[in-house]
Scaffold this motif. Structure first.
Motif, PDB file in Angstrom:
ATOM      1  N   MET A 105       0.832  -1.211   0.000  1.00 30.88           N
ATOM      2  CA  MET A 105       0.000   0.000   0.000  1.00 30.88           C
ATOM      3  C   MET A 105       0.864   1.258   0.000  1.00 30.88           C
ATOM      4  SD  MET A 105      -3.271   0.799   0.005  1.00 30.88           S
ATOM      5  CE  MET A 105      -4.218   2.299   0.206  1.00 30.88           C
ATOM      6  N   SER A 106       1.913   1.241   0.860  1.00 26.27           N
ATOM      7  CA  SER A 106       2.702   2.450   1.015  1.00 26.27           C
ATOM      8  C   SER A 106       3.623   2.695  -0.174  1.00 26.27           C
ATOM      9  CB  SER A 106       3.533   2.364   2.295  1.00 26.27           C
ATOM     10  OG  SER A 106       4.478   1.319   2.167  1.00 26.27           O
ATOM     11  N   THR A 107       3.751   1.728  -1.049  1.00 23.64           N
ATOM     12  CA  THR A 107       4.682   1.925  -2.161  1.00 23.64           C
ATOM     13  C   THR A 107       3.953   2.105  -3.495  1.00 23.64           C
ATOM     14  OG1 THR A 107       4.842  -0.437  -2.528  1.00 23.64           O
ATOM     15  CG2 THR A 107       6.490   0.545  -1.072  1.00 23.64           C
ATOM     16  N   GLN A 108       2.631   2.296  -3.431  1.00 26.01           N
ATOM     17  CA  GLN A 108       1.891   2.497  -4.679  1.00 26.01           C
ATOM     18  C   GLN A 108       2.441   3.645  -5.516  1.00 26.01           C
ATOM     19  OE1 GLN A 108      -2.246   2.902  -3.740  1.00 26.01           O
ATOM     20  NE2 GLN A 108      -2.656   0.737  -4.061  1.00 26.01           N
ATOM     21  N   GLU A 144       5.480   4.730  -5.508  1.00 27.20           N
ATOM     22  CA  GLU A 144       6.773   4.345  -6.093  1.00 27.20           C
ATOM     23  C   GLU A 144       6.565   3.453  -7.317  1.00 27.20           C
ATOM     24  OE1 GLU A 144       8.216   2.895  -2.317  1.00 27.20           O
ATOM     25  OE2 GLU A 144       9.897   4.310  -2.366  1.00 27.20           O
ATOM     26  N   ASP A 145       5.579   2.561  -7.223  1.00 27.78           N
ATOM     27  CA  ASP A 145       5.245   1.714  -8.380  1.00 27.78           C
ATOM     28  C   ASP A 145       4.856   2.560  -9.586  1.00 27.78           C
ATOM     29  OD1 ASP A 145       5.695  -0.454  -6.835  1.00 27.78           O
ATOM     30  OD2 ASP A 145       3.571  -0.952  -6.491  1.00 27.78           O
ATOM     31  N   PHE A 146       4.098   3.626  -9.302  1.00 24.40           N
ATOM     32  CA  PHE A 146       3.652   4.482 -10.402  1.00 24.40           C
ATOM     33  C   PHE A 146       4.851   5.054 -11.169  1.00 24.40           C
ATOM     34  CE2 PHE A 146       2.171   8.158 -12.622  1.00 24.40           C
ATOM     35  CZ  PHE A 146       0.878   7.861 -13.003  1.00 24.40           C
ATOM     36  N   PHE A 147       5.820   5.560 -10.416  1.00 24.92           N
ATOM     37  CA  PHE A 147       7.004   6.137 -11.072  1.00 24.92           C
ATOM     38  C   PHE A 147       7.843   5.057 -11.765  1.00 24.92           C
ATOM     39  CE2 PHE A 147       6.208   9.742  -8.120  1.00 24.92           C
ATOM     40  CZ  PHE A 147       6.192  10.761  -9.047  1.00 24.92           C
ATOM     41  N   THR A 197       0.381  17.311 -19.597  1.00 22.04           N
ATOM     42  CA  THR A 197      -0.878  16.884 -20.220  1.00 22.04           C
ATOM     43  C   THR A 197      -1.477  15.701 -19.458  1.00 22.04           C
ATOM     44  OG1 THR A 197      -0.179  17.698 -22.385  1.00 22.04           O
ATOM     45  CG2 THR A 197      -1.984  16.111 -22.360  1.00 22.04           C
ATOM     46  N   THR A 198      -0.730  14.594 -19.399  1.00 22.29           N
ATOM     47  CA  THR A 198      -1.273  13.411 -18.738  1.00 22.29           C
ATOM     48  C   THR A 198      -1.027  13.457 -17.229  1.00 22.29           C
ATOM     49  OG1 THR A 198       0.768  12.151 -18.861  1.00 22.29           O
ATOM     50  CG2 THR A 198      -0.682  12.040 -20.777  1.00 22.29           C
ATOM     51  N   VAL A 199      -1.716  12.600 -16.505  1.00 22.49           N
ATOM     52  CA  VAL A 199      -1.543  12.535 -15.056  1.00 22.49           C
ATOM     53  C   VAL A 199      -0.117  12.071 -14.723  1.00 22.49           C
ATOM     54  CG1 VAL A 199      -2.447  10.172 -14.795  1.00 22.49           C
ATOM     55  CG2 VAL A 199      -2.676  11.779 -12.908  1.00 22.49           C
ATOM     56  N   SER A 200       0.455  11.270 -15.593  1.00 22.47           N
ATOM     57  CA  SER A 200       1.827  10.810 -15.383  1.00 22.47           C
ATOM     58  C   SER A 200       2.829  11.961 -15.533  1.00 22.47           C
ATOM     59  CB  SER A 200       2.117   9.660 -16.351  1.00 22.47           C
ATOM     60  OG  SER A 200       3.482   9.472 -16.509  1.00 22.47           O
ATOM     61  N   PRO A 236     -16.808  -0.751 -25.845  1.00 21.89           N
ATOM     62  CA  PRO A 236     -15.844  -1.255 -24.863  1.00 21.89           C
ATOM     63  C   PRO A 236     -16.260  -0.987 -23.423  1.00 21.89           C
ATOM     64  CG  PRO A 236     -15.102   0.829 -25.738  1.00 21.89           C
ATOM     65  CD  PRO A 236     -16.428   0.547 -26.393  1.00 21.89           C
ATOM     66  N   ILE A 237     -15.721  -1.792 -22.545  1.00 22.83           N
ATOM     67  CA  ILE A 237     -15.832  -1.550 -21.117  1.00 22.83           C
ATOM     68  C   ILE A 237     -14.464  -1.071 -20.654  1.00 22.83           C
ATOM     69  CG2 ILE A 237     -16.106  -2.640 -18.862  1.00 22.83           C
ATOM     70  CD1 ILE A 237     -18.022  -4.615 -20.242  1.00 22.83           C
ATOM     71  N   ILE A 238     -14.443   0.056 -19.983  1.00 20.18           N
ATOM     72  CA  ILE A 238     -13.164   0.577 -19.520  1.00 20.18           C
ATOM     73  C   ILE A 238     -13.047   0.318 -18.028  1.00 20.18           C
ATOM     74  CG2 ILE A 238     -11.736   2.628 -19.281  1.00 20.18           C
ATOM     75  CD1 ILE A 238     -13.290   3.761 -21.702  1.00 20.18           C
ATOM     76  N   GLN A 239     -12.056  -0.486 -17.647  1.00 19.18           N
ATOM     77  CA  GLN A 239     -11.822  -0.794 -16.239  1.00 19.18           C
ATOM     78  C   GLN A 239     -10.756   0.161 -15.728  1.00 19.18           C
ATOM     79  OE1 GLN A 239     -12.786  -3.660 -13.780  1.00 19.18           O
ATOM     80  NE2 GLN A 239     -12.028  -1.842 -12.716  1.00 19.18           N
ATOM     81  N   LEU A 240     -11.168   1.096 -14.908  1.00 17.18           N
ATOM     82  CA  LEU A 240     -10.228   2.086 -14.395  1.00 17.18           C
ATOM     83  C   LEU A 240      -9.630   1.625 -13.074  1.00 17.18           C
ATOM     84  CD1 LEU A 240     -12.376   5.244 -15.143  1.00 17.18           C
ATOM     85  CD2 LEU A 240     -10.347   4.519 -16.375  1.00 17.18           C
ATOM     86  N   GLN A 241      -8.470   2.161 -12.758  1.00 13.55           N
ATOM     87  CA  GLN A 241      -7.855   1.883 -11.456  1.00 13.55           C
ATOM     88  C   GLN A 241      -7.649   3.192 -10.708  1.00 13.55           C
ATOM     89  OE1 GLN A 241      -4.510  -0.675 -11.299  1.00 13.55           O
ATOM     90  NE2 GLN A 241      -5.312  -2.129 -12.815  1.00 13.55           N
ATOM     91  N   LEU A 242      -7.492   3.087  -9.414  1.00  9.81           N
ATOM     92  CA  LEU A 242      -7.281   4.288  -8.608  1.00  9.81           C
ATOM     93  C   LEU A 242      -5.867   4.825  -8.813  1.00  9.81           C
ATOM     94  CD1 LEU A 242      -8.960   3.451  -5.184  1.00  9.81           C
ATOM     95  CD2 LEU A 242      -9.538   5.330  -6.727  1.00  9.81           C
ATOM     96  N   VAL A 243      -5.767   6.119  -8.988  1.00  6.77           N
ATOM     97  CA  VAL A 243      -4.469   6.783  -9.062  1.00  6.77           C
ATOM     98  C   VAL A 243      -3.918   6.880  -7.640  1.00  6.77           C
ATOM     99  CG1 VAL A 243      -3.454   9.070  -9.441  1.00  6.77           C
ATOM    100  CG2 VAL A 243      -4.972   8.093 -11.161  1.00  6.77           C
ATOM    101  N   PRO A 244      -2.623   6.566  -7.426  1.00  8.25           N
ATOM    102  CA  PRO A 244      -2.086   6.696  -6.067  1.00  8.25           C
ATOM    103  C   PRO A 244      -2.153   8.152  -5.589  1.00  8.25           C
ATOM    104  CG  PRO A 244      -0.333   6.244  -7.666  1.00  8.25           C
ATOM    105  CD  PRO A 244      -1.633   6.095  -8.383  1.00  8.25           C
TER     106      PRO A 244
END
Lengths: 356, 356
Positions: free
Chosen positions: A1-4, A6-9, A179-182, A232-240
């Protein structure tokens, strides 16, 4: 959980212009820190979430970037150096006053002599259509004083232009775009790294509408989703939630203000309080989609203060950001005193030339 | 199946400014039809699909609106009256040459006398901060000739400004704006109703990036989707294909050009051909996301013609839309001849004043 986070980067690469922007941020922060000037990082506009790797479609967040762009002008007036981190093409300080067409309409084609009309000028122009633009312009210069500001536009333009030129002459305003969240997260972390050494003199004013949901890069289809294979079905995930490492690790002494926008009035204050409890930052500015231009609530762990424009102020065109920024600047100064920053902070005037 | 588009109009209300736009469209088309001028409807920019009724989040299509905005300028040069139906805030003809900051940088604060610097002016400005803007401007006028165009900017601005003024003086360019896919369809149908009586003299140049998928209004959540209840799944539905009623019912004699953007080169031509077979319109302009600025393919039921900019043309800043529009205009004239429009079409010059 605490490294979400870090995973994103780890999964998402930095944007292509990342190193250039990091250099700009570093130079900007070092220069203003040397002069003991307060620095505010303003984030502004919405972030996108691509739905395809070669992106044709994306999920976006409603935000023109008005709050951030207007606030930037007021922070400059309070003597702050401003990092304006904004969504590409969203509103920007100063230029927000003039859309493209509005500015073109301030210009006029002035005629030499009383007998030249706009039609005559246009005729001459179309006669020379096949020639080079230089030639065309030289012909036109014989019939008219082209492209000058209309006299009544000068009065509208002058105050804004002057503030714009003064801020740039002082090197007090830095633009970086995402532009993007990333892209946004990469820039946010880089800016924090540069701001950390300013300690309590740094403020973060996180007005950007950051996506809550996304499709991780490794789940994206490469090509444009085809419509002939069905819907399509878009399955979204939570942004850290980057506010956690930001407050705890990146800029622990800074004055951090986040924003919360809701459409349901009943959720507004409870959600602001919950965010403060969770992330331990200084303030949430709570606002509702429908009333955000004339009402905001400044929520801290123990207080809440409503700022409300009267009907007269709304009619007179008063910016709520004038009051909002004024109050936040006041509280930031209190924060600096509490943190032992020697007072008065040497505040170089905004219009002094940049030392580069 | 055949009534899907009717269902769409039954479920989704027209945009709030719909009646105003419809009046503008009607007046524009009637006026130019009276003068026997060809009219092109250009659609430009992406449409959005709201994910919430009180919209904070939406799915968007990647499109700055460059193709449509550039093409509009070339259609005007060919003597067409242009309806520019575009996504709000996307690029527009003429103003596209100047972003806000670029235009502000073309302006200068000119100083009276050799001893006045930008810093002096800024100082005077900040000294009068508490006064009204009128007073501030009056003080500034004593120290400087504020806000004038830089001499070298005049040369850049003049050709564009002149075309802009000429198009507006001739009443040859009408802007109407949309945001959601529903706004877009309402405006598209209204424009077609006004264009129908122009018969083969009307052209539709459908460059907008229209959403293929959407969430019907009766499936939308009222409030902002909450992130603390987990990541949502978005079930999209197919948007009805409006090209079918458009070609068959709304403007059966018009010259209809649609656009197809793909990221996968192998799908490009087959998908263009399939669209022509299905909708029976005149042409698909096929382009690929990565190469769209220098390569397009004009696909008709029996032919395909590639337009390719050379490396030199790209470097020289040639717009591919110059060639594209030229070729489409040539084919439109052929179409009009085939349909028995008397030749030569009386083509009033673009710069003649509008008769209103």
């Amino acid at each position: 959980m605490s490294t979400q986070w870090e995973d994103f980067f780890a999964i998402h690469l930095p944007p292509t212009d990342f190193e250039d922007n990091r250099s700009l941020l570093r130079e900007f922060c070092e220069r203003h820190e040397r002069h003991g000037r307060c620095i505010v990082l303003i984030t502004s506009g919405g972030t996108t979430v691509p739905l395809e790797y070669n992106t044709v479609r994306f999920v976006d967040n409603f935000s023109a970037g008005t709050r951030g762009a207007v606030s930037a002008e007021y922070f400059l007036e309070h003597g702050y150096a401003v990092i304006f981190m904004h969504r590409l093409k969203s509103l920007e300080p100063f230029t927000r006053h003039f859309s493209g067409q509005k500015l073109l309409d301030m210009l006029d084609i002035q005629e030499r002599g009383p007998n030249t009309t706009i039609t005559d000028i246009a005729l001459r122009w179309f006669e020379t259509q096949a020639e080079s633009e230089q030639y065309q312009v030289s012909v036109l210069k014989k019939v008219c004083d082209i492209a000058a500001l209309k006299p009544d536009s000068v009065d509208v333009l002058a105050p804004v232009l002057l503030r714009y030129k003064a801020a740039h002459a002082a090197g007090a305003l830095l633009h970086v775009a995402f532009t993007t969240v990333s892209d946004y997260f990469w820039l946010l972390r880089a800016a924090c790294e540069c701001l950390a050494s300013s300690g309590p003199c740094a403020m973060l004013y996180l007005a950007a509408a950051v996506s809550d949901f996304y499709v991780p890069k490794d789940h994206l289809p490469t090509h444009k989703i085809q419509s002939d294979t069905g819907a399509p079905i878009i399955q979204l995930q939570l942004v850290p939630k980057m506010l956690a490492p930001l407050v705890n690790l990146w800029v622990p002494s800074a004055y951090v203000v986040s924003f919360k926008l809701e459409t349901d009035e009943n959720l507004l204050i409870p959600k602001a309080r919950a965010a403060l409890e969770k992330y331990k930052h200084k303030m949430v500015v709570a606002n509702q989609l429908q009333t955000r231009r004339h009402r905001v609530v400044l929520v801290t762990p123990k207080t809440s203060q409503e700022i409300l424009l009267t009907r007269e102020e709304v009619h007179a065109g008063t910016d709520i950001e004038c009051l909002l920024v004024g109050e936040i600047v006041r509280r930031h100064k209190e924060h600096m005193q509490l943190e032992g920053v020697p007072e008065p902070v040497p505040e170089a005037p905004l219009h002094s030339p940049a030392p580069r």
